[in-house]
Design a protein around this motif. Structure first.
Motif, PDB file in Angstrom:
ATOM      1  N   LYS A  95       0.824  -1.208   0.000  1.00 18.87           N
ATOM      2  CA  LYS A  95       0.000   0.000   0.000  1.00 18.87           C
ATOM      3  C   LYS A  95       0.860   1.262   0.000  1.00 18.87           C
ATOM      4  N   SER A  96       2.168   1.069  -0.252  1.00 14.36           N
ATOM      5  CA  SER A  96       3.088   2.202  -0.232  1.00 14.36           C
ATOM      6  C   SER A  96       2.613   3.305  -1.175  1.00 14.36           C
ATOM      7  N   GLY A  97       2.489   4.522  -0.635  1.00 13.41           N
ATOM      8  CA  GLY A  97       2.121   5.658  -1.464  1.00 13.41           C
ATOM      9  C   GLY A  97       0.643   5.779  -1.758  1.00 13.41           C
ATOM     10  N   GLU A  98      -0.178   4.964  -1.087  1.00 11.73           N
ATOM     11  CA  GLU A  98      -1.611   4.988  -1.384  1.00 11.73           C
ATOM     12  C   GLU A  98      -2.205   6.367  -1.141  1.00 11.73           C
ATOM     13  N   ASN A  99      -1.731   7.058  -0.113  1.00 14.20           N
ATOM     14  CA  ASN A  99      -2.261   8.373   0.221  1.00 14.20           C
ATOM     15  C   ASN A  99      -1.182   9.456   0.159  1.00 14.20           C
ATOM     16  N   VAL A 100      -0.235   9.284  -0.764  1.00 17.67           N
ATOM     17  CA  VAL A 100       0.829  10.271  -0.937  1.00 17.67           C
ATOM     18  C   VAL A 100       0.905  10.654  -2.411  1.00 17.67           C
ATOM     19  N   ALA A 101       0.931  11.962  -2.676  1.00 18.23           N
ATOM     20  CA  ALA A 101       1.090  12.451  -4.047  1.00 18.23           C
ATOM     21  C   ALA A 101       2.326  13.345  -4.103  1.00 18.23           C
ATOM     22  N   PHE A 102       3.075  13.217  -5.187  1.00 14.90           N
ATOM     23  CA  PHE A 102       4.256  14.054  -5.414  1.00 14.90           C
ATOM     24  C   PHE A 102       3.874  15.202  -6.332  1.00 14.90           C
ATOM     25  N   VAL A 103       4.336  16.402  -5.973  1.00 15.35           N
ATOM     26  CA  VAL A 103       4.009  17.609  -6.736  1.00 15.35           C
ATOM     27  C   VAL A 103       5.317  18.275  -7.155  1.00 15.35           C
ATOM     28  N   THR A 202      -4.186  26.131  -2.024  1.00 14.40           N
ATOM     29  CA  THR A 202      -5.466  26.842  -1.935  1.00 14.40           C
ATOM     30  C   THR A 202      -6.581  26.030  -2.584  1.00 14.40           C
ATOM     31  N   ALA A 203      -6.301  25.480  -3.762  1.00 17.14           N
ATOM     32  CA  ALA A 203      -7.297  24.658  -4.462  1.00 17.14           C
ATOM     33  C   ALA A 203      -7.622  23.391  -3.669  1.00 17.14           C
ATOM     34  N   ARG A 204      -6.606  22.772  -3.059  1.00 11.40           N
ATOM     35  CA  ARG A 204      -6.844  21.551  -2.271  1.00 11.40           C
ATOM     36  C   ARG A 204      -7.695  21.861  -1.035  1.00 11.40           C
ATOM     37  N   LEU A 205      -7.465  23.010  -0.412  1.00 10.55           N
ATOM     38  CA  LEU A 205      -8.268  23.403   0.746  1.00 10.55           C
ATOM     39  C   LEU A 205      -9.727  23.611   0.361  1.00 10.55           C
ATOM     40  N   GLU A 206      -9.948  24.228  -0.785  1.00  9.86           N
ATOM     41  CA  GLU A 206     -11.313  24.517  -1.224  1.00  9.86           C
ATOM     42  C   GLU A 206     -12.094  23.249  -1.536  1.00  9.86           C
ATOM     43  N   GLU A 207     -11.421  22.241  -2.091  1.00 11.04           N
ATOM     44  CA  GLU A 207     -12.115  21.020  -2.463  1.00 11.04           C
ATOM     45  C   GLU A 207     -12.137  19.969  -1.355  1.00 11.04           C
ATOM     46  N   TYR A 208     -11.385  20.199  -0.289  1.00 17.62           N
ATOM     47  CA  TYR A 208     -11.225  19.188   0.751  1.00 17.62           C
ATOM     48  C   TYR A 208     -12.560  18.694   1.325  1.00 17.62           C
ATOM     49  N   ASP A 214     -10.842   8.413   1.168  1.00 15.59           N
ATOM     50  CA  ASP A 214      -9.856   7.711   0.335  1.00 15.59           C
ATOM     51  C   ASP A 214      -9.379   8.553  -0.847  1.00 15.59           C
ATOM     52  N   GLN A 215      -9.954   9.743  -1.028  1.00 12.38           N
ATOM     53  CA  GLN A 215      -9.522  10.646  -2.096  1.00 12.38           C
ATOM     54  C   GLN A 215      -8.540  11.705  -1.599  1.00 12.38           C
ATOM     55  N   ARG A 216      -8.315  11.736  -0.304  1.00 15.38           N
ATOM     56  CA  ARG A 216      -7.428  12.735   0.287  1.00 15.38           C
ATOM     57  C   ARG A 216      -5.999  12.201   0.329  1.00 15.38           C
ATOM     58  N   SER A 217      -5.043  13.100   0.151  1.00 17.51           N
ATOM     59  CA  SER A 217      -3.635  12.693   0.081  1.00 17.51           C
ATOM     60  C   SER A 217      -2.759  13.613   0.905  1.00 17.51           C
ATOM     61  N   HIS A 218      -1.643  13.070   1.355  1.00 15.50           N
ATOM     62  CA  HIS A 218      -0.520  13.892   1.791  1.00 15.50           C
ATOM     63  C   HIS A 218       0.226  14.322   0.521  1.00 15.50           C
ATOM     64  N   TYR A 219       0.989  15.391   0.630  1.00 10.96           N
ATOM     65  CA  TYR A 219       1.687  15.904  -0.545  1.00 10.96           C
ATOM     66  C   TYR A 219       3.174  16.090  -0.241  1.00 10.96           C
ATOM     67  N   ILE A 220       4.000  15.733  -1.215  1.00 12.74           N
ATOM     68  CA  ILE A 220       5.435  15.980  -1.133  1.00 12.74           C
ATOM     69  C   ILE A 220       5.822  16.811  -2.348  1.00 12.74           C
ATOM     70  N   PHE A 221       6.208  18.060  -2.096  1.00 12.34           N
ATOM     71  CA  PHE A 221       6.612  18.985  -3.150  1.00 12.34           C
ATOM     72  C   PHE A 221       8.116  18.833  -3.365  1.00 12.34           C
ATOM     73  N   ALA A 262       7.319  18.487   2.532  1.00 13.46           N
ATOM     74  CA  ALA A 262       6.192  17.569   2.721  1.00 13.46           C
ATOM     75  C   ALA A 262       5.074  18.276   3.466  1.00 13.46           C
ATOM     76  N   VAL A 263       3.825  17.988   3.088  1.00 11.92           N
ATOM     77  CA  VAL A 263       2.663  18.627   3.696  1.00 11.92           C
ATOM     78  C   VAL A 263       1.646  17.553   4.058  1.00 11.92           C
ATOM     79  N   ARG A 264       1.185  17.576   5.315  1.00 10.14           N
ATOM     80  CA  ARG A 264       0.170  16.625   5.740  1.00 10.14           C
ATOM     81  C   ARG A 264      -1.166  17.006   5.110  1.00 10.14           C
ATOM     82  N   GLY A 265      -1.850  16.025   4.561  1.00  9.83           N
ATOM     83  CA  GLY A 265      -3.055  16.291   3.783  1.00  9.83           C
ATOM     84  C   GLY A 265      -4.324  16.391   4.597  1.00  9.83           C
ATOM     85  N   THR A 266      -4.272  17.119   5.715  1.00  7.79           N
ATOM     86  CA  THR A 266      -5.457  17.432   6.508  1.00  7.79           C
ATOM     87  C   THR A 266      -5.791  18.906   6.308  1.00  7.79           C
ATOM     88  N   THR A 267      -6.997  19.310   6.735  1.00  9.12           N
ATOM     89  CA  THR A 267      -7.359  20.720   6.607  1.00  9.12           C
ATOM     90  C   THR A 267      -6.345  21.610   7.310  1.00  9.12           C
TER      91      THR A 267
END
Length: 400
Positions: A95-103, A202-208, A214-221, A262-267
């Motif tokens: 399940k590695s990376g299931e909730n992680v997106a690279f930007v 900003t866009a991720r906050l608006e759509e959160y 299961d559609q929410r992700s942590h992000y690594i820029f 890295a950014v935690r994908g919570t509000t």
């Protein structure tokens, strides 16, 4: 007697003339070797100048001894063969990376595309069995960035923030091209990168609120010239309370590297990260615009962190992760030695590569090495052996 005297006079004249010619030629004979040496040096210098002028570079890596041999917790190599095993390459069933997106931010300039069309056979670089123009090399680096992620974290998504005018197309699974309006000129790209990150958050906050869990992700820029060589998803579990994470090194003027955030994908994580980067952008535009092409973002990052009265910069001297509260945000500081390790140029990396390195950053002149590394891994399927290739690469003119 007169005849004898005449003969002797004539002989004396001949001998005297020969001596004078000899004395005249003597300085030339003495300095001739030096003159030849100067000519040879001039010819050598001319050859080197011509090579520089025509961009002649080595077409292969020059491997040397891998640094760090015999040191504890360092990768041990014999040539390109790893002698110890690290924790690399996630199973495709994991399940590695299931909730992680690279930007990452990446753009193509119109001049690059025009030069590619007009000069397809100029400035060609061959790596392995492939030849690249400048545009093709940039795209190859981007694809290598994506492929390393898909090997180590196969369930992760990759999001490419780009200039809408660049007409960037990347036809790969789990890769999204996300256009954001802005100023993507080379002189302002680092500044635009922060603006693009803020717009994306900003866009991720608006759509959160509309997203299922299961559609929410942590992000690594990250920069697009990195190779993820181990599972980074564990970071969000191991350090469970941070809002954003930065990488640091023991460098007085530039302790923070902006190539990994890295950014935690919570509000709360998204909001705090956006506020923090907004402060960085403000510091950038007010203090470091003279360094807008390079380093301005890193200087601004350091200024925002150090401007907090309670922060102790001495913590940057030891490669140990730590947490700090900065303006309401919980910031995790991760050592570059593990999360942003950079291959050495020359003999500077005496301590080798940490055994549990997770990210290799091919900064500056190391980008060709990134393609060499991917080709090696693609042929061997052994991540540790590939790391030995990187560690032993030495100071080769592999830059573009």
């Amino acid at each position: 007697m007169n005849g004898i005297r005449s003969g002797m006079s004539i002989a004396g004249m001949k001998i005297g003339g020969g001596r004078r010619r000899f004395l005249f030629l003597l300085p030339v004979m003495i300095f001739l070797p030096y003159l030849l040496s100067v000519l040879e040096l001039h010819q050598f210098s001319t050859t080197i100048d011509q090579q520089k002028k025509h961009g002649t570079k080595s077409d292969h890596l020059i491997l040397g001894p891998a640094a760090g041999q015999g040191l504890q917790n360092r990768l041990q190599c014999q040539g390109t063969k790893s002698l110890n095993t690290t924790r690399h390459v996630a199973s495709h069933s994991s399940k590695s990376g299931e909730n992680v997106a690279f930007v990452t931010v990446f753009t193509i300039y119109n001049s690059s595309r025009e030069n590619h069309e007009n000069n397809k056979f100029s400035d060609i670089v061959t790596i392995g069995n492939s030849s690249y123009t400048k545009l093709e090399r940039s795209m190859a680096i981007l694809h290598s960035f994506i492929k390393f992620i898909q090997v180590t974290m196969p369930l992760s998504n990759v999001i490419i923030l780009t200039d809408p005018a660049s007409d960037l197309r990347v036809d790969r699974e789990k890769v999204t091209v996300y256009p954001i309006q802005g100023e993507y000129s080379r002189d302002k790209l680092m500044l635009q990168r922060i603006r693009s990150y803020i717009a994306f958050l900003t866009a991720r906050l608006e759509e959160y609120p509309t997203l299922a869990p299961d559609q929410r992700s942590h992000y690594i820029f990250t920069d697009s010239d990195i190779a993820v060589v181990d599972d980074l998803g564990q970071m969000f579990d191991e350090y469970s309370s941070f809002h954003l994470a930065l990488t640091f090194r023991n460098n007085k003027d530039q302790p923070l590297n902006s190539g990994f955030i890295a950014v935690r994908g919570t509000t709360e994580g998204l909001r705090r990260a956006k506020e923090f980067l907004t402060e960085v952008l403000k510091a950038y535009t007010e203090r470091y615009m003279k360094a807008s092409r390079m380093l301005g973002d890193q200087l601004a990052l350091a200024w925002v962190v150090r401007s907090n009265p309670s922060f102790d910069s001495r913590r940057f001297s030891k490669p140990v992760a730590f947490m700090e509260e900065l303006n309401g945000a919980s910031v995790l500081f991760l050592p570059c030695a593990l999360y942003n390790w950079t291959p050495p140029e020359g003999a500077g990396q005496f301590h080798g590569m940490p055994l549990d390195v997770k990210v290799v950053h091919f900064k500056g002149s190391r980008k060709r090495l990134m393609l060499e590394a991917w080709n090696f891994f693609n042929a061997s399927s052994n991540m540790d052996d590939m790391l030995c290739l990187i560690l032993g690469s030495g100071r080769t003119k592999y830059d573009f």
